[in-house]
Structure formats: structure tokens, C-alpha cells
Design an enzyme around this catalytic site. Structure first.
Site, PDB file in Angstrom:
ATOM      1  N   HIS A  13       0.961  -1.179   0.093  1.00  0.00           N
ATOM      2  CA  HIS A  13       0.017   0.006   0.083  1.00  0.00           C
ATOM      3  C   HIS A  13       0.980   1.400   0.147  1.00  0.00           C
ATOM      4  CE1 HIS A  13      -3.973   2.164   1.520  1.00  0.00           C
ATOM      5  NE2 HIS A  13      -3.136   3.163   1.148  1.00  0.00           N
ATOM      6  N   HIS A  15       1.646   5.350  -1.739  1.00  0.00           N
ATOM      7  CA  HIS A  15       0.991   6.421  -2.704  1.00  0.00           C
ATOM      8  C   HIS A  15       2.052   6.959  -3.415  1.00  0.00           C
ATOM      9  CE1 HIS A  15      -2.972   6.456  -1.003  1.00  0.00           C
ATOM     10  NE2 HIS A  15      -2.487   6.047   0.011  1.00  0.00           N
ATOM     11  N   LYS A  95      -9.218  -0.420  -5.832  1.00  0.00           N
ATOM     12  CA  LYS A  95      -9.153  -0.101  -4.494  1.00  0.00           C
ATOM     13  C   LYS A  95     -10.372   0.818  -4.312  1.00  0.00           C
ATOM     14  CE  LYS A  95      -7.607   1.811  -0.457  1.00  0.00           C
ATOM     15  NZ  LYS A  95      -6.720   2.900  -0.365  1.00  0.00           N
ATOM     16  N   HIS A 132     -10.550   0.736   1.735  1.00  0.00           N
ATOM     17  CA  HIS A 132     -10.726   1.755   2.748  1.00  0.00           C
ATOM     18  C   HIS A 132     -11.488   1.336   3.623  1.00  0.00           C
ATOM     19  CE1 HIS A 132      -8.873   5.594   4.138  1.00  0.00           C
ATOM     20  NE2 HIS A 132      -9.993   5.406   5.032  1.00  0.00           N
ATOM     21  N   HIS A 167      -4.806  -0.799   5.871  1.00  0.00           N
ATOM     22  CA  HIS A 167      -4.286  -0.050   7.095  1.00  0.00           C
ATOM     23  C   HIS A 167      -5.160  -0.393   8.165  1.00  0.00           C
ATOM     24  CE1 HIS A 167      -6.979   2.667   4.887  1.00  0.00           C
ATOM     25  NE2 HIS A 167      -6.139   3.019   4.163  1.00  0.00           N
ATOM     26  N   ASP A 243       1.319   2.292   3.482  1.00  0.00           N
ATOM     27  CA  ASP A 243       0.155   3.596   3.454  1.00  0.00           C
ATOM     28  C   ASP A 243       1.237   4.912   3.396  1.00  0.00           C
ATOM     29  OD1 ASP A 243      -1.957   5.000   2.750  1.00  0.00           O
ATOM     30  OD2 ASP A 243      -2.794   5.096   4.723  1.00  0.00           O
ATOM     31  N   ALA A 259      -4.284  14.473   5.236  1.00  0.00           N
ATOM     32  CA  ALA A 259      -4.090  13.197   5.913  1.00  0.00           C
ATOM     33  C   ALA A 259      -2.929  12.467   5.227  1.00  0.00           C
ATOM     34  CB  ALA A 259      -5.384  12.290   6.095  1.00  0.00           C
TER      35      ALA A 259
HETATM   36  C1  NCD Z   1      -3.760   9.092   1.674  1.00  0.00           C
HETATM   37  C2  NCD Z   1      -3.267  10.010   0.590  1.00  0.00           C
HETATM   38  O1  NCD Z   1      -2.900  11.125   1.422  1.00  0.00           O
HETATM   39  O2  NCD Z   1      -3.465   9.834  -0.239  1.00  0.00           O
HETATM   40  N1  NCD Z   1      -3.885   9.523   3.063  1.00  0.00           N
HETATM   41  C3  NCD Z   1      -3.873   8.842   4.340  1.00  0.00           C
HETATM   42  O3  NCD Z   1      -4.101   9.351   5.406  1.00  0.00           O
HETATM   43  N2  NCD Z   1      -3.836   7.598   4.360  1.00  0.00           N
HETATM   44  C4  NCD Z   1      -5.164   8.607   1.442  1.00  0.00           C
HETATM   45  C5  NCD Z   1      -5.559   7.163   1.837  1.00  0.00           C
HETATM   46  O4  NCD Z   1      -4.973   6.208   1.440  1.00  0.00           O
HETATM   47  O5  NCD Z   1      -6.535   7.158   2.571  1.00  0.00           O
HETATM   48 ZN    ZN Z   2      -3.561   5.013   1.352  1.00  0.00          ZN
END
Ligand code: NCD
Ligand code: ZN
Length: 335
Positions: A13, A15, A95, A132, A167, A243, A259
Site C-alpha cells: 500500500h 502512494h 481500490k 479503505h 491499513h 500507506d 491526512a
Molecule cells: C492517503 C493520501 O494522502 O493519499 N492519506 C492517508 O491518510 N492515508 C489516502 C488514503 O490512503 O487514505
Molecule cells: Zn493509502
């Protein structure tokens, strides 16, 4: 022990964002991981086979040996007819974000049942559904628990569909995932194993550490303990998905922080420290490098990575982002 060698980990996971930020993130991820799941909440999102192929090409063009496990965003308009082309383009998973739960989820799903025909198509193509698992609007500490009946309902309708509760952050989620069939698993982040709500906000609910804010929010000590226990026990349904979700320092410190926590560069050293303190170093490799691959039905990595017991100080800032544990001393270092 002064050094430890493990099979090179996978991040289930992650980004990786877009543009210049993406280039940095891919390079940092490649230093630690052999493969990474790539989350689809880009702007615009990865909606179809064409988007997925284009994003994959951009990621490969950075020129590392990191392997990308591509995902697409399951949205209200994701029809069953789109699924075979997504699979053919190389997708491993879809997702699903409920509407409004997190960063870039304004296009998320309000009516999960309406997507059941799409889940059926995903099952037929042997794709994984990444969830999620939060219900928006509830008390932040209860949002995940409130989602669990929906997870149960999807599992009941599609017992063979492989689902990852992403997560996992609560004791309730750990218990639910353990109680369901082997087609249900959970990814676990580094920060949910380390932080509690007190590291994020004060008792009045105001955020005192914006760089610790993520969705789902880090919870109570009992929740953290439940996650640690299940991971240290070597439970095969719980594997690493960091994450890692960077946002610029500017945005994080401007008032209403988005976040997301950037953990990639410290994930493995922090985990090693944690497993060592618990006397569970023998379980580290399965969590980082085996259970996830088994669930995704992909071969284990051949390469290895070595960590040495050597203190180092985490950078205060990397390409405009404040990483997890910034400025702090860690005792294990990737050699
Ligand atoms: C993630 C983001 O910033 O893309 N933020 C997070 O708090 N985990 C989005 C997500 O996966 O929830
Ligand atoms: Zn995420």
C-alpha cells in the site's frame, strides 16, 4: 545482533503521487522494496485500462528496478465490462474508497451494494479488492469498526473474492479479519504499530502533530497492542502495507492538514527496532516479505536486504516533505 538480512520486502500500500514528487518517491521506494502496490488516488484517478497503462509507463520511466503492482480506483461508474481490460493492462487490484473518507475521495462510493456486479467481474478475473474500511461521519476512532459489518456483507456475498482491509488500525478490525475466511486479509502500516491518538491530537481534539495525521487515525493503546500482537505472532493474514502518503510540509503545516504520513525511508529500520524490542526479530521477514506475496499469489522475491545496527538521524525534510521520525535517531540502518 549487529546485522540482519531479510528477503527484500514488498509494500502492499503505497502512494507514489505524480510529477516531480513521483520521481523522488519511486527512487526512495526502490531502495527498500522490490515491489510496491501503487494506490490509484491520483488527480485525476486511475479509472480505466488507459489511465493505468499511462501511469505505469510514467512510473517505469523513472528508471529503477522497482516492480509496480498497479491498481485502479473502484468508483460508482466502474462497470463489470471495464474489468477484463483492466486485468489485461496488468492491474492486480481495485481500490475502493467510501465517499469522503480521505484524501481525494470526493469521487468515492456511497452505495457499495450497487457495485456487486463489478465485484463479481473482479472475482472472475482473479483481482484483489482493496478496501479503505471506514464509514465517514462517525467519530474518527469508531469509523473503522463501523465499517466491519460492510466487510462481512461483501465477504458473505463473495466468499472467494480476495479482499484486503487496508491499513487495519483497530482491535475490532484485527478480530474481524482473524474471524473471517482466508480470502480476507489486512495490510498493516508502520505508523499504526507505533503511534496512538495522543501522538496526533490533544484531549480536546486539536491536532498538535500534523505530520502524524493519517486516515484512518491512529487509535488507542489497546488498538495498537492488538495490532502489535497479531503481527508479532506471525499471523499470515496480516502483512506490511505502509500507506506511505506524503504531502508537502507547506500543506501539512498550514492549518487544516491533509491526512497522510510519509514513512517509506524509515519503514524497515523502525520495524526492525520494533520487532527487536518485542523479541520477535524472527517474525520480521514473514511480515515484510512473505505473507503479502502469498496473499497476492506472486512469487517471493529472490533478492535480499541487509540492516546493520548503526545509529543515524532521519532527515528533517526530503524534497519538501517531513518524513516520519524526522530529526530522530534510529538504531537500525539499511546498509
Ligand atoms: C492517503 C493520501 O494522502 O493519499 N492519506 C492517508 O491518510 N492515508 C489516502 C488514503 O490512503 O487514505
Ligand atoms: Zn493509502
Amino acid at each position: 545482533m549487529t546485522s540482519i538480512t531479510v528477503r527484500k520486502p514488498d509494500d502492499f500500500h503505497n502512494h507514489l503521487r505524480q510529477g516531480e514528487m513521483m520521481t523522488h518517491l519511486v527512487k526512495e521506494t526502490a531502495k527498500v522494496f522490490a515491489r510496491t502496490n501503487v494506490m490509484p488516488n491520483t488527480l485525476p484517478p486511475i479509472r480505466n485500462a488507459e489511465d493505468l497503462t499511462k501511469y505505469h509507463e510514467e512510473l517505469k520511466a523513472v528508471g529503477t528496478d522497482l516492480e509496480f503492482l498497479m491498481t485502479f480506483k473502484v468508483m460508482p461508474e466502474t462497470s463489470p465490462e471495464m474489468i477484463p481490460a483492466l486485468k489485461a493492462a496488468g492491474a492486480v487490484a481495485g481500490k475502493l474508497y467510501p465517499l469522503g473518507v480521505t484524501t481525494h475521495s470526493e469521487d468515492g462510493v456511497a452505495d457499495i451494494e450497487a457495485l456487486f456486479p463489478t465485484f463479481q467481474a473482479m472475482l472472475e478475473e482473479d483481482l484483489v479488492l482493496c478496501l479503505h474500511g471506514e464509514v465517514p461521519g462517525e467519530d474518527a476512532l469508531k469509523r473503522e469498526e463501523a465499517f466491519l459489518p460492510k466487510l462481512q456483507a461483501i465477504h458473505k456475498n463473495f466468499p472467494q473474492l480476495r479482499i484486503v482491509l487496508e491499513h487495519a488500525s483497530s482491535k475490532a478490525a484485527v478480530e474481524a479479519v482473524k474471524s473471517m475466511g482466508d480470502s480476507i486479509s489486512a495490510s498493516v502500516t508502520v505508523h499504526h504499530l507505533v503511534l496512538t491518538i495522543e501522538d496526533v491530537q490533544d484531549s480536546a481534539g486539536s491536532i498538535h502533530h500534523p505530520h502524524h495525521l493519517c486516515m484512518p487515525i491512529c487509535k488507542t493503546d489497546a488498538d495498537r497492542k492488538a495490532l502489535q500482537e497479531v503481527v508479532f505472532s506471525g499471523h499470515h493474514k496480516f502483512f506490511l502495507g505502509t500507506d506511505s502518503a506524503p504531502h508537502s510540509r507547506e500543506k501539512k503545516e498550514a492549518g487544516h492538514p491533509p491526512a497522510g504520513i510519509y514513512t517509506t525511508p524509515v519503514a524497515l529500520p523502525v520495524l526492525t527496532e520494533l520487532f527487536e524490542e518485542a523479541g520477535k526479530l524472527d517474525q520480521l521477514e514473514a511480515f515484510t516479505s512473505q505473507f503479502g506475496a502469498d496473499f497476492y499469489q506472486i512469487p517471493l522475491n529472490d533478492s535480499q536486504i541487509e540492516l546493520v545496527k548503526e545509529s543515524w538521524i532521519v532527515s528533517e525534510e526530503m524534497f519538501g516533505v517531513v518524513p516520519f521520525r524526522a530529526g530522530e535517531q534510529l538504531s537500525w540502518k539499511i546498509s
